[in-house]
Motif scaffolding. Structure first.
Motif, PDB file in Angstrom:
ATOM      1  N   MET A  78      -2.645   4.332  -2.411  1.00  0.00           N
ATOM      2  CA  MET A  78      -1.389   3.647  -2.729  1.00  0.00           C
ATOM      3  C   MET A  78      -0.743   3.079  -1.473  1.00  0.00           C
ATOM      4  O   MET A  78      -0.256   1.945  -1.470  1.00  0.00           O
ATOM      5  CB  MET A  78      -0.410   4.624  -3.386  1.00  0.00           C
ATOM      6  N   LEU A  79      -0.739   3.883  -0.406  1.00  0.00           N
ATOM      7  CA  LEU A  79      -0.077   3.439   0.811  1.00  0.00           C
ATOM      8  C   LEU A  79      -0.830   2.322   1.519  1.00  0.00           C
ATOM      9  O   LEU A  79      -0.211   1.441   2.125  1.00  0.00           O
ATOM     10  CB  LEU A  79       0.158   4.633   1.743  1.00  0.00           C
ATOM     11  N   GLU A  80      -2.152   2.331   1.425  1.00  0.00           N
ATOM     12  CA  GLU A  80      -2.920   1.220   2.002  1.00  0.00           C
ATOM     13  C   GLU A  80      -2.616  -0.070   1.239  1.00  0.00           C
ATOM     14  O   GLU A  80      -2.425  -1.125   1.844  1.00  0.00           O
ATOM     15  CB  GLU A  80      -4.422   1.516   1.986  1.00  0.00           C
ATOM     16  N   ARG A  81      -2.566   0.018  -0.085  1.00  0.00           N
ATOM     17  CA  ARG A  81      -2.213  -1.166  -0.883  1.00  0.00           C
ATOM     18  C   ARG A  81      -0.782  -1.597  -0.599  1.00  0.00           C
ATOM     19  O   ARG A  81      -0.486  -2.785  -0.503  1.00  0.00           O
ATOM     20  CB  ARG A  81      -2.396  -0.889  -2.368  1.00  0.00           C
ATOM     21  N   ALA A  82       0.112  -0.622  -0.459  1.00  0.00           N
ATOM     22  CA  ALA A  82       1.512  -0.947  -0.158  1.00  0.00           C
ATOM     23  C   ALA A  82       1.633  -1.620   1.211  1.00  0.00           C
ATOM     24  O   ALA A  82       2.414  -2.561   1.374  1.00  0.00           O
ATOM     25  CB  ALA A  82       2.365   0.311  -0.214  1.00  0.00           C
ATOM     26  N   ALA A  83       0.853  -1.158   2.196  1.00  0.00           N
ATOM     27  CA  ALA A  83       0.898  -1.765   3.528  1.00  0.00           C
ATOM     28  C   ALA A  83       0.424  -3.213   3.479  1.00  0.00           C
ATOM     29  O   ALA A  83       0.950  -4.070   4.197  1.00  0.00           O
ATOM     30  CB  ALA A  83       0.058  -0.958   4.509  1.00  0.00           C
ATOM     31  N   ASP A  84      -0.557  -3.498   2.632  1.00  0.00           N
ATOM     32  CA  ASP A  84      -1.005  -4.879   2.462  1.00  0.00           C
ATOM     33  C   ASP A  84       0.062  -5.725   1.768  1.00  0.00           C
ATOM     34  O   ASP A  84       0.266  -6.879   2.104  1.00  0.00           O
ATOM     35  CB  ASP A  84      -2.292  -4.931   1.626  1.00  0.00           C
ATOM     36  N   HIS A  98       5.196   3.963   8.158  1.00  0.00           N
ATOM     37  CA  HIS A  98       5.405   5.360   8.553  1.00  0.00           C
ATOM     38  C   HIS A  98       4.635   6.306   7.636  1.00  0.00           C
ATOM     39  O   HIS A  98       3.884   7.165   8.088  1.00  0.00           O
ATOM     40  CB  HIS A  98       6.903   5.675   8.518  1.00  0.00           C
ATOM     41  N   ASP A  99       4.828   6.150   6.333  1.00  0.00           N
ATOM     42  CA  ASP A  99       4.168   7.054   5.391  1.00  0.00           C
ATOM     43  C   ASP A  99       2.656   6.866   5.402  1.00  0.00           C
ATOM     44  O   ASP A  99       1.907   7.840   5.273  1.00  0.00           O
ATOM     45  CB  ASP A  99       4.728   6.861   3.982  1.00  0.00           C
ATOM     46  N   ALA A 100       2.201   5.636   5.584  1.00  0.00           N
ATOM     47  CA  ALA A 100       0.760   5.386   5.670  1.00  0.00           C
ATOM     48  C   ALA A 100       0.181   6.064   6.907  1.00  0.00           C
ATOM     49  O   ALA A 100      -0.919   6.647   6.855  1.00  0.00           O
ATOM     50  CB  ALA A 100       0.473   3.885   5.688  1.00  0.00           C
ATOM     51  N   ALA A 101       0.909   6.023   8.010  1.00  0.00           N
ATOM     52  CA  ALA A 101       0.448   6.705   9.229  1.00  0.00           C
ATOM     53  C   ALA A 101       0.389   8.210   9.011  1.00  0.00           C
ATOM     54  O   ALA A 101      -0.587   8.871   9.405  1.00  0.00           O
ATOM     55  CB  ALA A 101       1.379   6.377  10.400  1.00  0.00           C
ATOM     56  N   THR A 156      -4.601   5.805  11.375  1.00  0.00           N
ATOM     57  CA  THR A 156      -3.372   6.398  11.895  1.00  0.00           C
ATOM     58  C   THR A 156      -2.831   5.531  13.021  1.00  0.00           C
ATOM     59  O   THR A 156      -1.650   5.154  13.028  1.00  0.00           O
ATOM     60  CB  THR A 156      -3.639   7.829  12.408  1.00  0.00           C
ATOM     61  N   GLU A 157      -3.699   5.196  13.957  1.00  0.00           N
ATOM     62  CA  GLU A 157      -3.270   4.367  15.084  1.00  0.00           C
ATOM     63  C   GLU A 157      -2.791   2.992  14.614  1.00  0.00           C
ATOM     64  O   GLU A 157      -1.746   2.491  15.059  1.00  0.00           O
ATOM     65  CB  GLU A 157      -4.409   4.195  16.081  1.00  0.00           C
ATOM     66  N   ARG A 158      -3.533   2.382  13.703  1.00  0.00           N
ATOM     67  CA  ARG A 158      -3.175   1.055  13.200  1.00  0.00           C
ATOM     68  C   ARG A 158      -1.781   1.052  12.571  1.00  0.00           C
ATOM     69  O   ARG A 158      -0.952   0.182  12.854  1.00  0.00           O
ATOM     70  CB  ARG A 158      -4.225   0.600  12.172  1.00  0.00           C
ATOM     71  N   HIS A 159      -1.499   2.064  11.747  1.00  0.00           N
ATOM     72  CA  HIS A 159      -0.188   2.111  11.078  1.00  0.00           C
ATOM     73  C   HIS A 159       0.943   2.451  12.047  1.00  0.00           C
ATOM     74  O   HIS A 159       2.033   1.882  11.942  1.00  0.00           O
ATOM     75  CB  HIS A 159      -0.219   3.088   9.907  1.00  0.00           C
ATOM     76  N   TRP A 160       0.707   3.378  12.991  1.00  0.00           N
ATOM     77  CA  TRP A 160       1.770   3.694  13.954  1.00  0.00           C
ATOM     78  C   TRP A 160       2.074   2.495  14.840  1.00  0.00           C
ATOM     79  O   TRP A 160       3.233   2.214  15.147  1.00  0.00           O
ATOM     80  CB  TRP A 160       1.414   4.898  14.816  1.00  0.00           C
ATOM     81  N   ARG A 161       1.022   1.757  15.249  1.00  0.00           N
ATOM     82  CA  ARG A 161       1.267   0.562  16.074  1.00  0.00           C
ATOM     83  C   ARG A 161       2.083  -0.476  15.293  1.00  0.00           C
ATOM     84  O   ARG A 161       3.010  -1.084  15.832  1.00  0.00           O
ATOM     85  CB  ARG A 161      -0.045  -0.040  16.562  1.00  0.00           C
ATOM     86  N   ALA A 162       1.743  -0.679  14.030  1.00  0.00           N
ATOM     87  CA  ALA A 162       2.497  -1.621  13.196  1.00  0.00           C
ATOM     88  C   ALA A 162       3.942  -1.154  13.020  1.00  0.00           C
ATOM     89  O   ALA A 162       4.881  -1.952  13.082  1.00  0.00           O
ATOM     90  CB  ALA A 162       1.811  -1.797  11.839  1.00  0.00           C
TER      91      ALA A 162
END
Length: 103
Positions: free
Chosen positions: A45-51, A61-64, A76-82
């Motif tokens: 869900m969170l990967e789809r939400a991030a897209d 944050h939640d995806a990370a 983890t790194e990709r989401h925290w950097r974003a």
């Protein structure tokens, strides 16, 4: 493991349905899935939400955090950097970066 808690960045589970245009609905559904032990579903869900909501710090944050829980370090790194990039937009150089993370 079948419950998706062993980590890794394997295929995302098929997340049925569209939760609409409200990022908060996606966050609530992912939180409920995670609290009920369905971490792989929450991750999907969170990967789809991030897209769908790339400018939402809360989604990043939640995806990370869910990626951390699954020991999926590249995501983890990709989401925290974003998340950090989103949080720093519009801030002056004088403002400390740790203020972003504390939100």
């Amino acid at each position: 493991a079948p419950d998706g808690t062993d980590g890794g960045s394997g295929p995302l589970p098929d997340v049925a349905g569209d939760l609409g245009a409200d990022a908060d609905a996606w966050l609530r559904a992912a939180r409920e899935a995670r609290e009920n032990g369905r971490i792989a579903e929450a991750r999907g869900m969170l990967e789809r939400a991030a897209d769908r909501f790339p400018a939402s710090p809360a989604v990043r944050h939640d995806a990370a955090r869910v990626s951390e829980a699954m020991r999926d370090w590249p995501n983890t790194e990709r989401h925290w950097r974003a998340f950090l990039d989103l949080g720093s937009k519009g801030m002056t150089d004088e403002e400390p970066r740790d203020r972003i993370v504390s939100k």
